[in-house]
Design a protein around this motif. Structure first.
Motif, PDB file in Angstrom:
ATOM      1  N   HIS A 258      25.680  65.852  16.736  1.00  0.00           N
ATOM      2  CA  HIS A 258      25.077  64.033  15.519  1.00  0.00           C
ATOM      3  C   HIS A 258      26.680  63.742  15.481  1.00  0.00           C
ATOM      4  CE1 HIS A 258      26.186  59.324  16.397  1.00  0.00           C
ATOM      5  NE2 HIS A 258      25.883  59.703  15.039  1.00  0.00           N
ATOM      6  N   HIS A 307      18.262  59.377  16.603  1.00  0.00           N
ATOM      7  CA  HIS A 307      18.884  57.961  17.873  1.00  0.00           C
ATOM      8  C   HIS A 307      19.263  59.136  18.749  1.00  0.00           C
ATOM      9  CE1 HIS A 307      23.433  58.226  16.776  1.00  0.00           C
ATOM     10  NE2 HIS A 307      23.240  59.247  17.547  1.00  0.00           N
ATOM     11  N   HIS A 308      18.621  60.563  19.383  1.00  0.00           N
ATOM     12  CA  HIS A 308      18.841  61.059  20.541  1.00  0.00           C
ATOM     13  C   HIS A 308      17.720  61.556  21.745  1.00  0.00           C
ATOM     14  CE1 HIS A 308      23.593  61.697  20.567  1.00  0.00           C
ATOM     15  NE2 HIS A 308      23.075  62.125  18.707  1.00  0.00           N
TER      16      HIS A 308
HETATM   17 CU   LIG Z   1      24.550  60.715  18.302  1.00  0.00          CU
END
Ligand SMILES: [Cu+2]
Ligand code: HEM
Lengths: 553, 207
Positions: A258, A307-308
């Motif tokens: 990220h 969030h993945h």
């Molecule tokens: Cu991300």
């Protein structure tokens, strides 16, 4: 200011970094000059961009029809993996920082070179080594795991993941060394007169990028190494069959990856902050807000990786926290967008090619960012996860904005790097094709994802065909756009008109020196009295305008 | 100007400042490299609490303890070497760095004996595990044990090489009281290797 430039014919600096100390291939391969190293990075990354683009075209052709079109499923799996690996690790991460950053950052802080020139050259060779190993792995058999290398599949697949993992591991060192070099350069080599608050915004953003590169890359390196060890020896760290935890891999991977998306987008923002000022002829609106929001993004970006993992068995509590934290990134991004738009307001805009790319950038960042916020809403993401919606999201925001910025940078600094101008009319044609091609490639993919087409399959039901054809058609336009750009830019190397030190009438510090710049960047070090984006006239100071005072010695 | 100043630095002092900052940043990346492994250790220790403490008790704590002592001592001799070059006594620094390398070798030899022991008792990672602990905990512990100590030993080797090169150059008079940043940086690196062990030892042997 601009009249002044027109009155004196532009000069091509005869003694410049391209011909001093020598011009032979050997003098390039052993150079310690940051400008040459930057140019070599640009050439190498552009080459890999072409390779990755070729894979992309093959993927799109395969998806033209349901069922096998030109390849079998296994080839397709390899192709999308290689496409992702090449584009991310070999093009997007190094292109702007190691390429343009290397060329520009020392000039922009008034230094003669980066702090550690040998390390800089080493970084280039490490990059080449990593690229060769990864490419070797691809030719030797390739991997079919996707660029994300999710375990346990990546540790059990029979395809050749190990060389590709090792290649990516080695590339990480290049990234770390370059980031380290930039940070030290900004801290210790700023010329007298360039205080922190007079640093060009490009430098601020690259600085933020370097911090992320240093902090996140080691974790990815370790993770990839663990996957390689596991694939080779079966130690079971991430293998549920041996008591390992595959989700731990996802945490590690996204802890780097990220932030890595900000390694790609922050340099894009760096370029855009320069371009918007130069082509609006106006000081940046809210210098500090733009500068500090880069650091804000760099910071918050470290706390959103979850969030993945919304659908990977993360607790609802965690998912909620990560969802909200992800949305915070949107706030910092929005601050920047507002400031760029406000900079244009009442500026005197010259609608040149880089500016067109800036408009494209704004569109992709805004649209992509809004879909990001939508994805960060956990209840929606459950449905969108692993569909083309995600593919379109990250292509808009990450690929779209990075490519827009890369091309804006290429055109804006082309005269500085080569001393010559590209053809503006062809430039506008190329930019129009690229921006519209990009929209037509990925807009249909949002719709496809929303209708439920999953990513990473070479086959799909009949009803998705129309949109897939649209996407492939868009990709062709995109490809033609790139070809046109390549042609006119190569032509300009030889036939382009001489640019002179400051063809855009820009206030950026890099335009205070002749084009192409001399060996140690400045013949006479300027006093750097103005800020880097100050366009209003100082009282009675026509002669102090950048470009005017530069000696052409 | 001092001959060791590169063309793009204004003074030796500025150059030293840059080199120190660069080294600290590099050390930060080293720490993060290990952090990933420590994090994995934390997660699996939580998942396999019983097996991990059983496996940990099976390690030769005295060997780890002696090694800790050896490394801390070597850090001390390195620090003394730095003190000597600041006073301009380059031969003395060379000798002290040599002594530190000897201590590093002692560490590696002891570690080698420990590894031998593990091999003989099949205390090995993944499918090679043949020890007494049932379930996946034992093999997982040794996977992490070999990863962490192996990576650390690799760093000891690099550290010894660095001390060797810089120590020899100091002995030959390449550095002096005025110009000794490289000596300082070599020392810093060795302290880091030492410091990481200070975390590894309790993590693997004691708790
Ligand atoms: Cu991300
Ligand atoms: C406004 C801020 C952003 C938010 C809230 C956001 C949110 C998200 C979410 C929730 C996902 C996961 C979707 C899923 O897998 O189901 C995602 C995926 C992704 N995002 Fe973003 N995003 C933002 C900005 C960015 C930026 C700036 C980039 C790159 C420059 C980026 C690149 C990616 C990539 C590469 C993926 C997918 C990776 C993969 O699975 O292969 N995002 N984003």
């Amino acid at each position: 200011m601009s009249q002044h430039l027109e009155s004196s014919p532009p000069v091509y600096a005869e003694r410049n970094y391209l011909n001093t100390p020598a011009t032979g291939l050997k003098s390039w391969l052993t150079t310690l000059d940051h400008k040459r190293i930057g140019v070599m990075f640009l050439i190498a990354t552009l080459f890999f961009f072409a390779v990755g683009g070729l894979f992309a075209m093959l993927i799109r052709i395969e998806l033209l029809t349901p069922g096998p079109t030109i390849m079998d499923a296994m080839t397709y799996n390899r192709l999308f993996t290689l496409h992702g690996v090449v584009m991310i690790f070999l093009f997007m991460i190094p292109a702007i920082p190691s390429g343009f950053g290397n060329f520009l950052l020392p000039i922009m802080v008034g230094a003669k070179d980066v702090a550690f020139p040998r390390l800089n050259l080493l970084s280039f060779y490490i990059y080449l080594l990593g690229a060769v190993i990864a490419l070797g792995g691809m030719i030797y058999g390739g991997a079919d795991t996707g660029w994300t290398f999710y375990t346990p599949y990546s540790t059990t697949t029979t395809t050749k993941v190990v060389p590709i993992l090792l290649g990516a591991f080695i590339l990480g060192f290049s990234s770390i060394l370059t980031g380290l070099n930039f940070i030290v350069t900004v801290h210790t080599l700023r010329a007298p007169g360039i205080t922190w608050n007079k640093l060009p915004l490009f430098v601020w953003s690259i600085y933020g990028t370097s911090v992320i590169q240093i902090l996140a890359t080691p974790v990815l390196g370790m993770t990839l190494l663990l996957v390689a060890i596991e694939h080779a020896f079966g130690w079971g760290i991430f293998d549920p069959g041996r008591g390992g935890d595959p989700v731990l891999f996802q945490h590690f991977f996204w802890f780097y990856s990220h932030p890595a998306v900000y390694i790609m987008v922050l340099p894009a923002m760096a370029v855009i902050s320069e371009v918007v000022c130069a082509f609006s002829h106006k000081n940046i609106f809210g210098y500090k807000a733009v500068a500090y929001s880069s650091l804000g993004i760099a910071f918050v970006g470290f706390f959103t990786w979850g969030h993945h993992l919304f659908t990977s068995g993360q607790s609802a509590f965690n998912a909620g926290i990560f969802g909200v934290l992800s949305m915070f990134v949107g706030i910092f991004t929005a601050i920047k967008i507002f400031n760029w738009v406000a900079t244009m307001y009442r500026g005197s805009i010259s609608f040149k090619t880089p500016f067109l790319y800036f408009i494209g950038f704004l569109f992709f960042l805004f649209f992509g960012g809004m879909t990001g916020i939508a994805l960060a809403t956990v209840s929606l993401d459950i449905h969108w996860q692993d569909t083309y919606f995600v593919v379109a999201h990250f292509h808009f925001i990450m690929v779209g904005s990075t490519i827009m910025a890369f091309l804006a940078a290429l055109h804006y600094w082309w005269p500085k790097i080569t001393g010559r101008m590209y053809n503006e009319r062809w430039g506008l044609v190329g930019a129009t094709l690229v921006v519209s091609g990009f929209v037509f490639t990925f807009l249909p993919q949002f719709l496809l994802g929303n209708e439920g087409m999953p990513r990473r399959y070479f086959n799909y039901p009949e009803r998705f065909q129309a949109l897939n054809v649209a996407s492939t058609a868009g990709a062709s336009v995109l490809g033609i756009g790139f070809l046109i750009i390549l042609i006119y830019i190569l032509v300009s190397l030889k036939y382009g008109p001489v640019a002179g030190p400051n063809p855009w009438g820009s206030r950026g510090y890099e335009w205070l020196t002749p084009s192409p710049p001399p060996l140690e960047n400045f013949d006479v070090l300027p006093a750097f009295e103005r800020g880097p984006h100050e366009y209003h006239e100082l009282p009675g100071s026509e002669s102090a305008a950048p470009g005017a005072g530069t000696s052409h010695a | 100007m001092h001959s060791a100043v590169a063309h793009h630095f204004e003074s030796l002092e500025k150059q030293g400042q840059a080199q120190r900052l660069g080294m600290w940043l590099f050390l930060a990346t080293e720490v993060l490299l290990f952090t990933a492994l420590f994090a994995a250790y934390g997660v699996y220790r939580y998942l396999y609490t019983g097996a991990f403490s059983q496996a940990s008790r099976g390690l030769e704590t005295w060997m780890g303890g002696v090694n800790t002592f050896v490394l801390v001592t070597s850090s001390f001799t390195v620090a003394m070497g730095l003190d000597a070059i600041v006073k301009g006594k380059n031969k003395r620094t060379g000798l002290l760095f040599g002594l530190s390398i000897l201590l590093g070798c002692t560490f590696m030899v002891l570690k080698g004996f420990e590894y031998r022991h593990h091999f003989l008792h099949a205390e090995l990672p993944g499918p090679f595990y043949g020890g007494p602990i049932a379930g996946s905990g034992g093999s997982m512990f040794f996977a992490l044990y070999f990863l962490i100590t192996g990576l650390h030993a690799f760093h000891v080797l690099i550290g010894m090489t660095v001390l060797g090169v810089i120590g020899a150059r100091t002995w030959l008079g390449k550095y002096d009281a005025e110009h000794h940043v490289p000596v300082e940086l070599a020392g810093l690196y060795w302290h880091l290797v030492d410091l990481i062990w200070i975390f590894v030892f309790p993590l693997l042997y004691l708790i």
